[in-house]
Design a protein around this motif. Structure first.
Motif, PDB file in Angstrom:
ATOM      1  N   LYS A   6     109.823  12.725  42.908  1.00 60.31           N
ATOM      2  CA  LYS A   6     108.665  13.075  43.341  1.00 60.31           C
ATOM      3  C   LYS A   6     108.858  14.030  44.566  1.00 60.31           C
ATOM      4  O   LYS A   6     108.165  14.987  45.039  1.00 60.31           O
ATOM      5  CB  LYS A   6     107.779  11.767  43.909  1.00 60.31           C
ATOM      6  CG  LYS A   6     107.268  11.071  42.481  1.00 60.31           C
ATOM      7  CD  LYS A   6     106.646  10.043  42.944  1.00 60.31           C
ATOM      8  CE  LYS A   6     106.057   9.278  41.807  1.00 60.31           C
ATOM      9  NZ  LYS A   6     105.267   7.615  42.376  1.00 60.31           N
ATOM     10  N   ILE A   9     109.481  17.485  43.559  1.00 58.01           N
ATOM     11  CA  ILE A   9     108.310  18.301  43.176  1.00 58.01           C
ATOM     12  C   ILE A   9     107.368  18.601  44.351  1.00 58.01           C
ATOM     13  O   ILE A   9     106.870  19.826  44.199  1.00 58.01           O
ATOM     14  CB  ILE A   9     107.377  17.320  42.128  1.00 58.01           C
ATOM     15  CG1 ILE A   9     108.027  16.942  40.928  1.00 58.01           C
ATOM     16  CG2 ILE A   9     106.261  17.863  41.984  1.00 58.01           C
ATOM     17  CD1 ILE A   9     107.283  16.002  40.003  1.00 58.01           C
ATOM     18  N   SER A 281     104.665  26.394  36.616  1.00 57.63           N
ATOM     19  CA  SER A 281     104.117  24.964  36.239  1.00 57.63           C
ATOM     20  C   SER A 281     104.593  24.130  35.110  1.00 57.63           C
ATOM     21  O   SER A 281     105.057  23.158  34.783  1.00 57.63           O
ATOM     22  CB  SER A 281     102.742  24.906  36.520  1.00 57.63           C
ATOM     23  OG  SER A 281     102.223  25.392  37.809  1.00 57.63           O
ATOM     24  N   VAL A 282     104.395  25.301  34.050  1.00 56.85           N
ATOM     25  CA  VAL A 282     105.153  24.708  32.711  1.00 56.85           C
ATOM     26  C   VAL A 282     106.697  24.298  32.736  1.00 56.85           C
ATOM     27  O   VAL A 282     107.049  23.311  32.205  1.00 56.85           O
ATOM     28  CB  VAL A 282     104.798  25.994  31.711  1.00 56.85           C
ATOM     29  CG1 VAL A 282     105.457  25.728  30.275  1.00 56.85           C
ATOM     30  CG2 VAL A 282     103.402  26.033  31.419  1.00 56.85           C
ATOM     31  N   ILE A 284     108.235  23.241  35.323  1.00 60.11           N
ATOM     32  CA  ILE A 284     108.398  22.177  36.079  1.00 60.11           C
ATOM     33  C   ILE A 284     108.005  20.879  35.142  1.00 60.11           C
ATOM     34  O   ILE A 284     108.482  19.843  35.137  1.00 60.11           O
ATOM     35  CB  ILE A 284     107.324  21.880  37.551  1.00 60.11           C
ATOM     36  CG1 ILE A 284     108.032  22.887  38.574  1.00 60.11           C
ATOM     37  CG2 ILE A 284     107.303  20.554  37.964  1.00 60.11           C
ATOM     38  CD1 ILE A 284     107.170  23.124  39.750  1.00 60.11           C
ATOM     39  N   TYR A 285     106.953  21.186  34.447  1.00 60.25           N
ATOM     40  CA  TYR A 285     106.545  19.906  33.609  1.00 60.25           C
ATOM     41  C   TYR A 285     107.576  19.883  32.194  1.00 60.25           C
ATOM     42  O   TYR A 285     107.720  18.783  32.029  1.00 60.25           O
ATOM     43  CB  TYR A 285     105.036  20.478  32.576  1.00 60.25           C
ATOM     44  CG  TYR A 285     104.598  19.471  31.580  1.00 60.25           C
ATOM     45  CD1 TYR A 285     104.088  18.343  31.926  1.00 60.25           C
ATOM     46  CD2 TYR A 285     105.127  19.997  30.197  1.00 60.25           C
ATOM     47  CE1 TYR A 285     103.747  17.580  30.872  1.00 60.25           C
ATOM     48  CE2 TYR A 285     104.725  18.866  29.245  1.00 60.25           C
ATOM     49  CZ  TYR A 285     104.042  17.798  29.522  1.00 60.25           C
ATOM     50  OH  TYR A 285     103.663  17.060  28.299  1.00 60.25           O
ATOM     51  N   VAL A 286     108.091  20.976  31.812  1.00 58.56           N
ATOM     52  CA  VAL A 286     109.233  20.680  30.764  1.00 58.56           C
ATOM     53  C   VAL A 286     110.574  19.817  31.265  1.00 58.56           C
ATOM     54  O   VAL A 286     111.011  19.118  30.696  1.00 58.56           O
ATOM     55  CB  VAL A 286     109.690  22.115  30.201  1.00 58.56           C
ATOM     56  CG1 VAL A 286     110.947  21.918  29.607  1.00 58.56           C
ATOM     57  CG2 VAL A 286     108.459  22.797  29.679  1.00 58.56           C
ATOM     58  N   PHE A 288     110.331  17.803  34.281  1.00 57.86           N
ATOM     59  CA  PHE A 288     110.305  16.438  34.746  1.00 57.86           C
ATOM     60  C   PHE A 288     109.464  15.521  33.821  1.00 57.86           C
ATOM     61  O   PHE A 288     109.679  14.366  33.806  1.00 57.86           O
ATOM     62  CB  PHE A 288     109.462  16.591  36.045  1.00 57.86           C
ATOM     63  CG  PHE A 288     110.317  17.153  37.249  1.00 57.86           C
ATOM     64  CD1 PHE A 288     111.211  16.348  37.833  1.00 57.86           C
ATOM     65  CD2 PHE A 288     110.382  18.307  37.547  1.00 57.86           C
ATOM     66  CE1 PHE A 288     112.063  16.619  38.799  1.00 57.86           C
ATOM     67  CE2 PHE A 288     110.806  18.922  38.659  1.00 57.86           C
ATOM     68  CZ  PHE A 288     111.719  18.098  39.311  1.00 57.86           C
ATOM     69  N   GLU A 289     108.452  16.095  33.126  1.00 54.51           N
ATOM     70  CA  GLU A 289     107.649  15.387  32.201  1.00 54.51           C
ATOM     71  C   GLU A 289     107.658  15.751  30.726  1.00 54.51           C
ATOM     72  O   GLU A 289     107.092  15.090  29.684  1.00 54.51           O
ATOM     73  CB  GLU A 289     106.065  15.562  32.543  1.00 54.51           C
ATOM     74  CG  GLU A 289     105.797  14.938  34.073  1.00 54.51           C
ATOM     75  CD  GLU A 289     105.922  13.470  34.281  1.00 54.51           C
ATOM     76  OE1 GLU A 289     105.879  12.950  32.901  1.00 54.51           O
ATOM     77  OE2 GLU A 289     106.386  12.903  35.236  1.00 54.51           O
ATOM     78  N   GLY A 290     108.374  16.880  30.225  1.00 56.35           N
ATOM     79  CA  GLY A 290     108.367  17.071  28.993  1.00 56.35           C
ATOM     80  C   GLY A 290     109.332  16.539  27.903  1.00 56.35           C
ATOM     81  O   GLY A 290     109.706  16.924  27.006  1.00 56.35           O
TER      82      GLY A 290
END
Length: 410
Positions: A6, A9, A281-282, A284-286, A288-290
């Motif tokens: 976190k 991020i 943003s995409v 970062i998503y991939v 950490f969250e993808g």
């Protein structure tokens, strides 16, 4: 996500916001691309020229032509007026040039402002061009003058953004009129003695051809530099004001700006940064969250071999019931199975030959082998068995098997 992730991020978002603020407040660099299109307000666009054309001439007489000249004239053969071309380079092919010259000869005007002039067109009007030497002109400063005395509102007009200037080193002096000249004075106080022809007017049939080697004279940068607008107005004064003016929009270097749909995003600061932030943003998503999410796969321990425990359990059951005879029978059957599977001897017939083969394969004497099987035969003939007799049978069998010489190879 853990606390450390976190923090990363949050730091990334702060960095992005800092970049956006920095880029939004940073002065935007000028785009010096030679566009020459009417939509561009960059220095070498012609947005101001089109505004002034509509002011100087009738607005309904200004017609933008976005098709090739050959195609346009072929489908509009009866039109009259002036065909205006402004670009750094204009490449007519033979058929197109012939079409333009044929249209011009019918009483129309062909106006071309380009750094390079078509060689065939120059030969047609008995002219030639070359480049002004700039050995002593390190600042690229050029001065332009109008030759028509009625248009001389200023002695000279300065332009300092040209890498080179072409001029006409040969013209038809009997038929060609000189509209403007140029010299390569590097300083306002330095006056050169030689002028070079850069704009001419030549009659062709019932019409006229006007050629200029300075298309920059029609750009935003030149027109906004006072008093250069007077020079441009002097060149445009040779266009018949009462007739339509067909402004070419096909031969434009700036057309390449619109070849990609991304032009709208990348040339608008707000949309450009929205696009970049979306991409980041995409990413970062991939990161950490993808990741692929699924239930944890449980660790399944392999099954243990319970054969020995099962055997011990069954043996204990028999032992607790004091059923020594049945235990002896199981022991005998296991021993016979051992002979069949390990020593490869048939146990259906137990005779002298069998005993001799078994003794040889197990490294036991014939006598001991005979005594073992005689004891087994006595047990088979009984219906009950004592604990001592069972233990004696087990001892004989285990002792017999311990001498087995085949154990080392099988």
């Amino acid at each position: 996500m853990d606390k450390k992730g976190k923090i990363y991020i949050v730091l990334t978002i702060i960095a992005l916001l800092g970049i956006v603020v920095f880029e939004s407040t940073k002065p935007q660099a000028l785009n010096w691309y030679p566009s020459y299109t009417k939509h561009h307000k960059i220095p070498f666009g012609t947005f101001i020229l089109h505004e002034q054309l509509e002011r100087l001439f009738s607005k309904h007489n200004i017609i933008d032509v976005e098709r090739p000249p050959y195609e346009y004239l072929n489908s509009n053969d009866s039109i009259t007026g002036t065909y205006l071309f402004i670009n750094n380079q204009i490449g007519f092919d033979k058929a197109e040039l012939d079409k333009l010259l044929d249209w011009t000869s019918k009483g129309n005007t062909l106006f071309i402002a380009s750094e390079t002039i078509n060689k065939t067109l120059l030969d047609t009007i008995n002219a030639n061009n070359s480049v002004i030497s700039s050995l002593n002109n390190f600042d690229n400063v050029y001065q332009f003058k109008l030759k028509n005395k009625a248009l001389k509102k200023n002695d000279s007009y300065t332009f300092d953004k040209a890498d080179f200037i072409n001029y006409f080193n040969k013209v038809d002096t009997l038929n060609t009129s000189v509209i403007s000249v140029v010299n390569n004075a590097a300083d306002e106080d330095l006056q050169t003695t030689k002028d070079y022809i850069n704009t001419i007017k030549h009659p062709f049939g019932n019409g006229h051809i006007i050629l200029s080697t300075l298309p920059q004279a029609f750009t935003n940068y030149f027109l906004l530099t006072n008093p250069n607008q007077n020079y441009t107005a002097g060149l445009l004064s040779y266009i018949p004001a009462s007739q339509p003016i067909y402004v070419d929009a096909y031969y434009k270097s700036g057309k390449t700006f619109y070849s990609s749909p991304m032009h709208v995003f990348l040339n608008t600061k707000e949309l450009k940064w929205a696009y970049y932030i979306m991409l980041i943003s995409v990413f970062i998503y991939v990161v950490f969250e993808g990741k692929r999410k699924q239930r944890a796969i449980p660790v399944i321990k392999p099954l243990k071999n319970q054969t020995l425990d099962f055997t011990r359990t069954i043996a204990n059951m028999y032992y607790e019931k004091q059923n020594h005879y049945e235990i002896a029978q199981h022991k005998i059957q296991l021993f016979l199975d051992y002979i069949r599977t390990q020593l490869y001897l048939d146990t259906n017939v137990i005779d002298t030959s069998f005993v001799k083969k078994l003794a040889d394969r197990t490294n036991n004497s014939v006598k001991d082998t005979q005594q073992l099987f005689k004891g087994i035969e006595n047990i088979n003939n009984k219906t009950t068995l004592t604990k001592n007799e069972l233990e004696a049978l087990n001892t004989r069998i285990e002792s017999f098997k311990s001498n087995n010489s085949w154990k080392k190879t099988f």
